[in-house]
Design an enzyme around this catalytic site. Structure first.
Site, short mmCIF file in Angstrom:
data_model
loop_
_atom_site.label_atom_id
_atom_site.label_comp_id
_atom_site.label_asym_id
_atom_site.label_seq_id
_atom_site.Cartn_x
_atom_site.Cartn_y
_atom_site.Cartn_z
N ASP A 106 -4.67 -6.25 -7.53
CA ASP A 106 -4.89 -5.56 -6.28
C ASP A 106 -5.20 -4.10 -6.63
O ASP A 106 -5.01 -3.67 -7.77
CB ASP A 106 -3.63 -5.67 -5.39
CG ASP A 106 -3.96 -5.64 -3.91
OD1 ASP A 106 -5.07 -5.18 -3.55
OD2 ASP A 106 -3.10 -6.06 -3.10
N HIS A 115 0.83 -1.20 0.00
CA HIS A 115 0.00 0.00 0.00
C HIS A 115 0.87 1.26 0.00
O HIS A 115 0.44 2.32 -0.45
CB HIS A 115 -0.91 0.04 1.24
CG HIS A 115 -1.95 -1.03 1.26
ND1 HIS A 115 -1.70 -2.29 1.74
CD2 HIS A 115 -3.24 -1.02 0.85
CE1 HIS A 115 -2.80 -3.02 1.63
NE2 HIS A 115 -3.74 -2.28 1.10
#
Length: 480
Positions: free
Chosen positions: A250, A178
């Site tokens: 993702d 992230h």
């Protein structure tokens, strides 16, 4: 061709959105062929919301991250009814894991949700991993493989598609994708022996979807993250492993790839590499159209073959068709309530030392390590709530990362920590608390420090996960 091309580009886009109701632009996009929607806790998820999507496009792939444990979107306020993968791996009962997977599938079937972005098939071989951790079934390939298959069978047995993630394996990293691009420093041989077996087994078990991980594996492709690598996604996953289902990225706003390219370029490169669906965790009408237009422009310019885009859209449609054909399975699953299986698993996963010591309301000190961005920020550890339900008057103090312990009084003290194995300052905090009060009780909701987190003479409980049921199991044991 132009209209068809735009529709193909819309089919492969699967955005999330802000707000508690479906925005008008999203509903309009679904009517124009948008292939999917990704739901988060912020969206106030219920069956009526999903019906709104399907009214615009009956074949919408409605997806959600409902792993159980720390990553839940449906039960974020109070914590999951299921203890999460690490706890299931500690118990190591594949029949129990399949029961849990089936109940998670049942929850999604009740809401008419197509796809669960679960399970994590990552082998958490590095205890310092900041983003996988308790989301993995464990640190070894054999353990993760058998529970990945059991979980997939459970979810898909309820008529909901499962998604093994994060291919080719996010377990041996010390960077959260992230925030930045992780690198896996392993030979191809080690990677094949350690990280790929759970995905091979999931494919053999018929998993309908796989999610790519934003990570660099130089032994497989030294130049591009897996999500953007044709070598990894087409040659390895499609070719060597034989996966024919829907491959989804993702979320493309994660910094691991967002620091490299614009969203449109990420989408084009991912599709060219072999991806079928582009997950956009948070989108607007403008940003969605920018990505769509980038895909269309790439086809017209010859950067992306139209046949590849059509193939990707076809796999999205095939997943929707698989789901539509399993209405009977979902009807059966809705009536197959296995009440209490989550608490059963959570109790079995506890590792305890010392003597249960609570006979009155304690002071709970929550040592707030920050969870990864995969975990909704509203997710509670649940320990205070569980103890309060059993011992009214329980008090709570939240301690900031690397902060100071509060004063102790005559009340019993319960120190709630997470992933002591990863954080030296957490271990130091525990040591300081025990020096001040040797009768402090320690509850670790993550991966405990080696060998089991216990300090001689200390009452210690390792739940191996964050969930409502894990917290309740720990609280029950402390009151024995």
């Amino acid at each position: 061709m132009s209209g068809d091309l735009y529709r193909l580009a819309m089919t492969v886009l699967h955005p999330g959105y802000e707000g508690t109701s479906a925005p008008e632009w999203l509903r309009r996009a679904l009517g124009e062929g948008l292939g999917g929607v990704v739901l988060f806790a912020r969206n106030a998820i219920d069956a009526d919301l999903v019906r709104q999507f399907r009214a615009e496009n009956p074949d919408t792939v409605v997806a959600i991250d409902e792993e159980g444990g720390a990553v839940t979107r449906l039960e974020v306020a109070e914590g999951s009814s299921f203890p999460g993968n690490r706890a299931l791996g500690v118990v190591d009962d594949v029949a129990l894991t399949e029961r849990v997977g089936r109940q998670i599938g049942r929850m999604l079937a009740e809401l008419d949700i197509t796809l669960d972005y679960a399970p994590s098939a990552d082998v958490n071989s590095d205890p310092a991993n900041p983003v996988i951790g308790v989301r993995s079934f464990g640190p070894t390939a054999d353990l993760v493989t058998r529970h990945t298959v059991a979980y997939v069978n459970g979810v898909q047995g309820a008529g909901v598609a499962a998604c093994a993630k994060h291919f080719p394996g996010h377990g041996d990293t010390v960077t959260d994708s992230h925030l930045a691009l992780p690198t896996v420093h392993a030979s191809r041989e080690l990677f094949s022996e350690r990280d790929l077996p759970p995905f091979r087994a999931a494919i053999d078990a018929g998993v309908r979807s796989i999610m790519s991980g934003h990570l660099l594996v130089p032994a497989l492709d030294p130049s591009m993250p897996a999500t953007l690598s044709r070598t990894i996604l087409t040659e390895l996953l499609r070719g060597e492993l034989g996966f024919g289902g829907m491959l989804v990225t993702d979320a493309i706003e994660m910094q691991a790839v967002a620091d490299m390219f614009t969203p449109g370029e990420i989408a084009v490169r991912a599709l060219d590499a072999g991806v079928d669906a582009i997950c956009v965790g948070l989108s607007t009408e403008e940003s969605l159209h920018e990505i769509r237009d980038a895909i269309v422009a790439a086809v017209r310019e010859g950067t992306l073959k139209e046949e590849r885009l059509a193939e990707a859209a076809g796999r999205v449609s095939a997943l929707a068709g698989w789901y539509a054909a399993r209405a009977e399975l979902r009807d059966k699953a809705r009536g197959d309530v296995d009440e209490g299986v989550g608490l059963e698993a959570a109790r079995a996963a506890l590792a305890t030392s010392g003597t249960p010591a609570l006979d009155r309301a304690p002071l709970v000190v929550e040592v707030n390590t920050r969870f990864s961005k995969a975990v909704d920020p509203a997710t509670p550890t649940g320990v205070t709530a569980a103890l309060t339900s059993l011992l009214p008057g329980t008090a709570r103090v939240q301690m900031e990362p690397q902060g100071e312990l509060p004063p102790f009084d005559e009340r019993p003290v319960v120190l709630v920590v997470h992933d002591a194995a990863r954080h030296p300052w957490v271990r130091e905090t525990v040591a300081t608390a025990l020096a001040r009060r040797p009768d402090v009780i320690v509850v670790d909701t993550g991966i405990p420090a080696p060998p089991d987190g216990a300090t001689p003479g200390c009452t210690h409980v390792a739940t191996h996960g964050i969930s409502r049921v894990s917290a309740l199991a720990a609280a029950e044991w402390l009151l024995l």
